[in-house]
Write an enzyme that holds these catalytic residues in place. Sequence first.
Site, PDB file in Angstrom:
ATOM      1  N   ASP A  83      41.940  32.555  45.914  1.00  0.00           N
ATOM      2  CA  ASP A  83      42.489  33.847  45.522  1.00  0.00           C
ATOM      3  C   ASP A  83      43.758  33.613  44.710  1.00  0.00           C
ATOM      4  OD1 ASP A  83      42.580  36.603  45.412  1.00  0.00           O
ATOM      5  OD2 ASP A  83      42.159  36.825  47.547  1.00  0.00           O
ATOM      6  N   HIS A 126      46.014  37.189  37.123  1.00  0.00           N
ATOM      7  CA  HIS A 126      46.049  37.555  38.548  1.00  0.00           C
ATOM      8  C   HIS A 126      45.164  36.637  39.381  1.00  0.00           C
ATOM      9  CE1 HIS A 126      48.246  41.465  38.161  1.00  0.00           C
ATOM     10  NE2 HIS A 126      47.960  41.209  36.894  1.00  0.00           N
TER      11      HIS A 126
HETATM   12  C1  G6P Z   1      40.591  41.496  40.931  1.00  0.00           C
HETATM   13  C2  G6P Z   1      40.938  41.267  39.489  1.00  0.00           C
HETATM   14  C3  G6P Z   1      41.309  42.586  38.807  1.00  0.00           C
HETATM   15  C4  G6P Z   1      40.209  43.597  39.029  1.00  0.00           C
HETATM   16  C5  G6P Z   1      39.945  43.754  40.508  1.00  0.00           C
HETATM   17  C6  G6P Z   1      38.849  44.754  40.829  1.00  0.00           C
HETATM   18  O1  G6P Z   1      41.713  41.872  41.643  1.00  0.00           O
HETATM   19  O2  G6P Z   1      41.992  40.337  39.392  1.00  0.00           O
HETATM   20  O3  G6P Z   1      41.481  42.382  37.431  1.00  0.00           O
HETATM   21  O4  G6P Z   1      40.563  44.829  38.464  1.00  0.00           O
HETATM   22  O5  G6P Z   1      39.598  42.504  41.043  1.00  0.00           O
HETATM   23  O6  G6P Z   1      37.678  44.416  40.155  1.00  0.00           O
HETATM   24  P1  G6P Z   1      36.994  45.410  39.156  1.00  0.00           P
HETATM   25  O7  G6P Z   1      35.925  44.615  38.496  1.00  0.00           O
HETATM   26  O8  G6P Z   1      36.479  46.521  40.007  1.00  0.00           O
HETATM   27  O9  G6P Z   1      38.036  45.884  38.212  1.00  0.00           O
END
Ligand code: G6P
Length: 620
Positions: A432, A225
Amino acid sequence: MVRIHDTLDTAWLDSSSTSGATQHDETLGQAAFALHLDEIPLEQEQEGGADPSHAVASADAEHRSVNQQPDMKLVVISNRGAPFDPNKPQTSGLAAALEPVVERSGAVWMFSSENRGDGTERPLLLVKAGEGHVAELDLPAAHYRGYYRDYSNSILWPVLHSLSDRMSRAEEGYDSYRQMNNFIARAAFDLRDRDAFWVHDYHLLPLAGDLQNLGIERPTGFFLHTPWPTPDMMERVPNYRELMKSMLEYDLLGFQTNRDLNNFVASLRTYFGLESNDGVVTTERGQTRLQKFPIGIDPRQFAEYLAAELSPAEQEKISSLLQSFEGAKFAIGVDRLDYTKGIDKRVEAFNQLLAAEPGSISLLQIAPSSRADVDEYRKYKEDVENAINHVNAEHGTEEWRPIHYTNDPFSQAALARLYRAAHVGVVTPLRDGMNLVAKEYVAAQDPKDPGVLVLSKFAGAAEDFNEDEALLVDPNHPEEIADAISKAVNMPLDERVKRWRSMMDKIVSYTIHDWSADYLRELDKSRIAVPADQFHHLGLGWTNEAQMPLYQNYAAALTAYNEIDPADATLKEAAYADVKSAFEALAVPLKHTQDRLWDLSAPTASRDGGRGQELGARED
Ligand code: G6P
């Protein structure tokens, strides 16, 4: 190999030309064979088993395909999951993207729970989520910090976003990262009989190898992602070589943009001298396909959000926010409070803009706190808040506040309303993967009076939207952002409509469901686990070397049956029973093989070594 072809062919011909055949003979014909194969229940081997995935398998019986997605029983694995509640805020783009996929495809989604465990393996508890299920894992406390905070978020995250200055110097974490991947693979073992595994994001780069070491041989794909950086950037990650090698255990690696895909290919070349041939990298393990799949949203669902009812508390919050902008123009920014999002530069852009054009526009900055246990995030929060206080003190008046800032998370339905009311969407991350806020902002606009999107050229979305659509800016330069916002505020209606229409058409033409269907179709192609030249086309369809003894038994039983005089009914009956049981032994693996082939419509020289024609092979 060649001998058995002859035996089988002879047996086959004998069987169909037997004169005076009993009624049973009809069931030995090709058509009847096809019927038998179709009748074999897919879940035969699981019936009555104590396997916890059994419940899921039966629930999947009514599985329906989404946007021509292959009909496969899927396992999705990520670190973070989604709330599956429209009134709760989404935690990330990943969660927002996967929630509708799981709800509609019947997948089982494994992700980390909010609780930590002692590392003991427990049977998976599956909870229904739409047509799918979720299985939350209590990740072991002993390795969580090293895995999540240290390696994933203090090392991989900044480097993947080409911000290595934000990387922690600590080299610890890698061991816990590997151990955690191993733990997750072992938890997934309960789901080993499902058709394919789809793993998400940088927390789980080496998971495929761990799954394979446990004997899970299903097609396994990965989707990143985040961006993928240039080779010299990636080299700053401790153990980067081992990590990248482990990624080649996946059958399919998906990236958001061409830029990420090209950087990954360049890294393979630089570190290992590996080349990708038409998007395929061949290693000792086999082949890994590399492809771009730009993630999208569900625009229809977003339109529904605009009409959805909000909880009274949220409705109250939204109304009071909108009231404070009454009559004046405002821009909106919605980002996790993360240094990759460029919020500080955006605030500085407003500082410059308001100095040049006082009172022209305000900013609503929604920035839910994120990863607060990582030092860099705490520091960043302070920096952003200081900058906002400065702008408000410098340019605000008794009646007017230039920047409204909140750390509260909002539901998608509430965000949809705020997006629609905002005259400008400012999406200016330093880097991003895609940034779905950009697409959501566009999807929420009023077609007759749409707002303008100011977009970072380093967001993946800028590969989808060009400069005739969004106002593309370098997010590192506040003056560029300020100019773009000023242009957006003054843009005539016809230009706004033209730019919006073009972006909206793109959003509608490639939704989140197209994204998942495309990915899964590609993953489905990995279902050939055996190299293509080991497949052969015989009377019953495509088969492989390992199944030949079963064919041999069946052919021998058939020959014996044909040689018995039809007058000897008892002997004929017994021989028929042998044929039947030989067929049954062959049928299940044969069915399995047919399922793993996707486009072998006709025998070709390359796929069966030219033997197909010689054997009079045919399409079934
Ligand atoms: C980004 C990453 C995700 C992640 C999200 C939130 O979008 O690509 O994998 O889940 O951030 O971050 P966190 O550490 O709270 O999961």
